[in-house]
Motif scaffolding. Structure first.
Motif, PDB file in Angstrom:
ATOM      1  N   UNK A  28       8.712   4.960  22.173  1.00 38.65           N
ATOM      2  CA  UNK A  28       9.045   5.666  20.933  1.00 38.65           C
ATOM      3  C   UNK A  28       9.740   6.984  21.232  1.00 38.65           C
ATOM      4  N   UNK A  29       9.227   7.709  22.224  1.00 44.14           N
ATOM      5  CA  UNK A  29       9.830   8.985  22.594  1.00 44.14           C
ATOM      6  C   UNK A  29      11.235   8.777  23.148  1.00 44.14           C
ATOM      7  N   UNK A  30      11.431   7.703  23.914  1.00 38.09           N
ATOM      8  CA  UNK A  30      12.754   7.389  24.462  1.00 38.09           C
ATOM      9  C   UNK A  30      13.748   7.121  23.326  1.00 38.09           C
ATOM     10  N   UNK A  31      13.299   6.381  22.298  1.00 44.50           N
ATOM     11  CA  UNK A  31      14.153   6.104  21.141  1.00 44.50           C
ATOM     12  C   UNK A  31      14.525   7.405  20.431  1.00 44.50           C
ATOM     13  N   UNK A  32      13.553   8.290  20.246  1.00 45.51           N
ATOM     14  CA  UNK A  32      13.811   9.582  19.594  1.00 45.51           C
ATOM     15  C   UNK A  32      14.841  10.381  20.387  1.00 45.51           C
ATOM     16  N   UNK A  33      14.642  10.459  21.704  1.00 44.59           N
ATOM     17  CA  UNK A  33      15.559  11.222  22.555  1.00 44.59           C
ATOM     18  C   UNK A  33      16.979  10.647  22.520  1.00 44.59           C
ATOM     19  N   UNK A  34      17.084   9.319  22.610  1.00 45.94           N
ATOM     20  CA  UNK A  34      18.403   8.697  22.618  1.00 45.94           C
ATOM     21  C   UNK A  34      19.080   8.806  21.254  1.00 45.94           C
ATOM     22  N   UNK A  35      18.293   8.753  20.175  1.00 50.20           N
ATOM     23  CA  UNK A  35      18.846   8.904  18.835  1.00 50.20           C
ATOM     24  C   UNK A  35      19.411  10.314  18.653  1.00 50.20           C
ATOM     25  N   UNK A  36      18.687  11.312  19.150  1.00 48.34           N
ATOM     26  CA  UNK A  36      19.174  12.687  19.079  1.00 48.34           C
ATOM     27  C   UNK A  36      20.463  12.863  19.872  1.00 48.34           C
ATOM     28  N   UNK A  37      20.623  12.044  20.923  1.00 48.69           N
ATOM     29  CA  UNK A  37      21.830  12.100  21.748  1.00 48.69           C
ATOM     30  C   UNK A  37      22.960  11.250  21.164  1.00 48.69           C
ATOM     31  N   UNK A  38      22.720  10.716  19.947  1.00 47.12           N
ATOM     32  CA  UNK A  38      23.710   9.917  19.219  1.00 47.12           C
ATOM     33  C   UNK A  38      24.056   8.598  19.924  1.00 47.12           C
ATOM     34  N   UNK A  39      23.087   8.024  20.643  1.00 46.13           N
ATOM     35  CA  UNK A  39      23.297   6.727  21.279  1.00 46.13           C
ATOM     36  C   UNK A  39      23.329   5.641  20.207  1.00 46.13           C
ATOM     37  N   UNK A  40      24.114   4.596  20.443  1.00 46.87           N
ATOM     38  CA  UNK A  40      24.190   3.478  19.505  1.00 46.87           C
ATOM     39  C   UNK A  40      22.909   2.657  19.605  1.00 46.87           C
ATOM     40  N   UNK A  41      22.546   2.026  18.494  1.00 48.91           N
ATOM     41  CA  UNK A  41      21.303   1.258  18.440  1.00 48.91           C
ATOM     42  C   UNK A  41      21.241   0.167  19.504  1.00 48.91           C
ATOM     43  N   UNK A  42      22.349  -0.533  19.708  1.00 48.78           N
ATOM     44  CA  UNK A  42      22.342  -1.606  20.699  1.00 48.78           C
ATOM     45  C   UNK A  42      22.133  -1.056  22.109  1.00 48.78           C
ATOM     46  N   UNK A  43      22.623   0.169  22.375  1.00 48.04           N
ATOM     47  CA  UNK A  43      22.423   0.778  23.687  1.00 48.04           C
ATOM     48  C   UNK A  43      20.967   1.209  23.878  1.00 48.04           C
ATOM     49  N   UNK A  44      20.344   1.663  22.802  1.00 50.88           N
ATOM     50  CA  UNK A  44      18.934   2.039  22.862  1.00 50.88           C
ATOM     51  C   UNK A  44      18.100   0.802  23.166  1.00 50.88           C
TER      52      UNK A  44
END
Length: 59
Positions: A28-44
């Protein structure tokens, strides 16, 4: 369930199952961090699956 017994066989793959697809705390924390970094959903999702080969999480 009928009389305490399931009326179907267990699915061979739990992909898409609500409990099996839940994220762990660190995921969950990894998803939050990557979302803040504007990563695309498929990359997450790809990142999560690379770190946990047994993951059945779907978009």
């Amino acid at each position: 369930m009928l009389c305490g017994v399931h009326n179907h066989d267990l699915a061979p793959n739990l992909s898409g199952h609500l409990l099996a697809g839940r994220l762990r705390g660190e995921e969950k924390q990894r998803v939050i961090d990557m979302t803040k970094s504007l990563a695309k959903h498929r990359n997450i999702l790809t990142d999560l699956k690379e770190k946990n080969k047994e993951s059945v999480t779907l978009i």
